[in-house]
Design a protein around this motif. Structure first.
Motif, short mmCIF file in Angstrom:
data_model
loop_
_atom_site.label_atom_id
_atom_site.label_comp_id
_atom_site.label_asym_id
_atom_site.label_seq_id
_atom_site.Cartn_x
_atom_site.Cartn_y
_atom_site.Cartn_z
N ARG A 217 0.82 -1.22 0.00
CA ARG A 217 0.00 0.00 0.00
C ARG A 217 0.85 1.26 0.00
O ARG A 217 0.31 2.36 -0.01
N ARG A 218 2.18 1.09 0.04
CA ARG A 218 3.10 2.23 0.06
C ARG A 218 2.79 3.16 1.22
O ARG A 218 2.71 4.38 1.06
N ARG A 219 2.66 2.57 2.40
CA ARG A 219 2.35 3.37 3.58
C ARG A 219 3.29 3.02 4.73
O ARG A 219 3.72 1.87 4.88
N TYR A 221 3.38 3.38 8.97
CA TYR A 221 2.57 3.63 10.16
C TYR A 221 3.52 3.88 11.33
O TYR A 221 4.40 3.07 11.61
N ALA A 232 -0.44 7.47 9.81
CA ALA A 232 -0.08 6.85 8.54
C ALA A 232 0.50 7.90 7.60
O ALA A 232 -0.02 9.00 7.48
N PHE A 233 1.63 7.53 6.95
CA PHE A 233 2.26 8.39 5.97
C PHE A 233 2.33 7.67 4.62
O PHE A 233 2.60 6.47 4.58
N SER A 234 2.06 8.41 3.56
CA SER A 234 2.20 7.85 2.22
C SER A 234 3.67 7.86 1.82
O SER A 234 4.39 8.82 2.07
N GLU A 236 4.58 7.47 -1.37
CA GLU A 236 4.63 7.80 -2.81
C GLU A 236 5.56 8.98 -3.06
O GLU A 236 5.69 9.86 -2.24
#
Length: 236
Positions: A217-219, A221, A232-234, A236
């Motif tokens: 999910r490209r995240r 935590y 949660a941080f992205s 991307e």
């Protein structure tokens, strides 16, 4: 921790098995891999920085020689004096955080030195890297300042450069201690060479604890203990 025991539970929480560890003393850092092997810091008391245990009857694997004489007695007054002189007391220098690699190698991050090493399970050192980051300098300054301002002679503030680590797709992700900064910082190192690949800034999140990454999910935590919160941080 108290009785040096590992218990195995299945996904429903039902008890499966247990084994006791034949380790003189568990240090602050320990990590289980998905095969049930434990890498545990010993503070140097077992002639190694980290001991790997695969089960009750398995042979122990020793990784890394202690960098200072193992501490058997803590003289708080003496330790405090050395900290106020800007020194890192030898009593703390063997404290490390082990992180499992995907190939069952073990990354060893020193809490009181900005250094990370990688060992294979034969005990061979694969690489060692000293890190240079503004957050690391700030962490050391805060360590000295807090102990200088502390009026309780029986209390000491510890130096801890690294809070947590995880290997993702072969790369080592390390969460730095940035409690005196406005933002959190994660360094991504190439697992094969130790070279720095990426510096991730967690904007507005300084008081962090641990983290986990979901590559699909490209995240990322990140826990915030003071707020009982997960952010949660992205990626991307």
């Amino acid at each position: 921790m108290r009785n040096a025991r590992v218990q195995t539970l299945d996904i429903t929480g039902a008890y499966r098995s247990q084994y006791a560890l034949k380790i003189p003393q568990l240090g602050g850092g320990r990590a289980l891999n998905d095969r049930g092997a434990l890498a545990a810091a010993t503070g140097g008391l077992d002639s190694a920085l980290v001991v790997v245990v695969r089960g009750a009857d398995a042979e122990r694997i020793l990784l890394g020689e202690p960098v200072a004489p193992p501490a058997t007695f803590f003289d708080f007054g003496s330790i405090r004096e050395r900290i106020l002189r800007g020194e890192i007391p030898e009593e703390y220098r063997n404290d490390v955080l082990p992180v499992w690699g995907e190939d069952e190698s073990v990354f060893v991050a020193f809490y009181t030195e900005p250094e990370i090493r990688r060992y294979d399970l034969g005990g061979d050192l694969l690489w060692a890297r000293k890190l240079d980051d503004p957050v690391l300098a700030s962490t050391r300054e805060a360590f000295v300042r807090k102990n200088r301002e502390n009026k309780n002679p029986s209390r000491l503030f510890a130096l801890r450069y690294f809070l947590d680590g995880q290997v993702v797709d072969g790369d080592l992700w390390m969460l730095l201690n940035s409690e005196d900064e406005e933002d959190g910082v994660v360094l991504v190192l190439d697992g094969g060479t130790g070279s720095l690949k990426r510096r991730i800034v967690l904007s507005g999140l300084s008081s962090v604890g641990q983290f986990a990454i979901d590559p699909s999910r490209r995240r990322m935590y990140v826990t915030v203990p003071d707020e009982a919160m997960v952010v949660a941080f992205s990626l991307e």
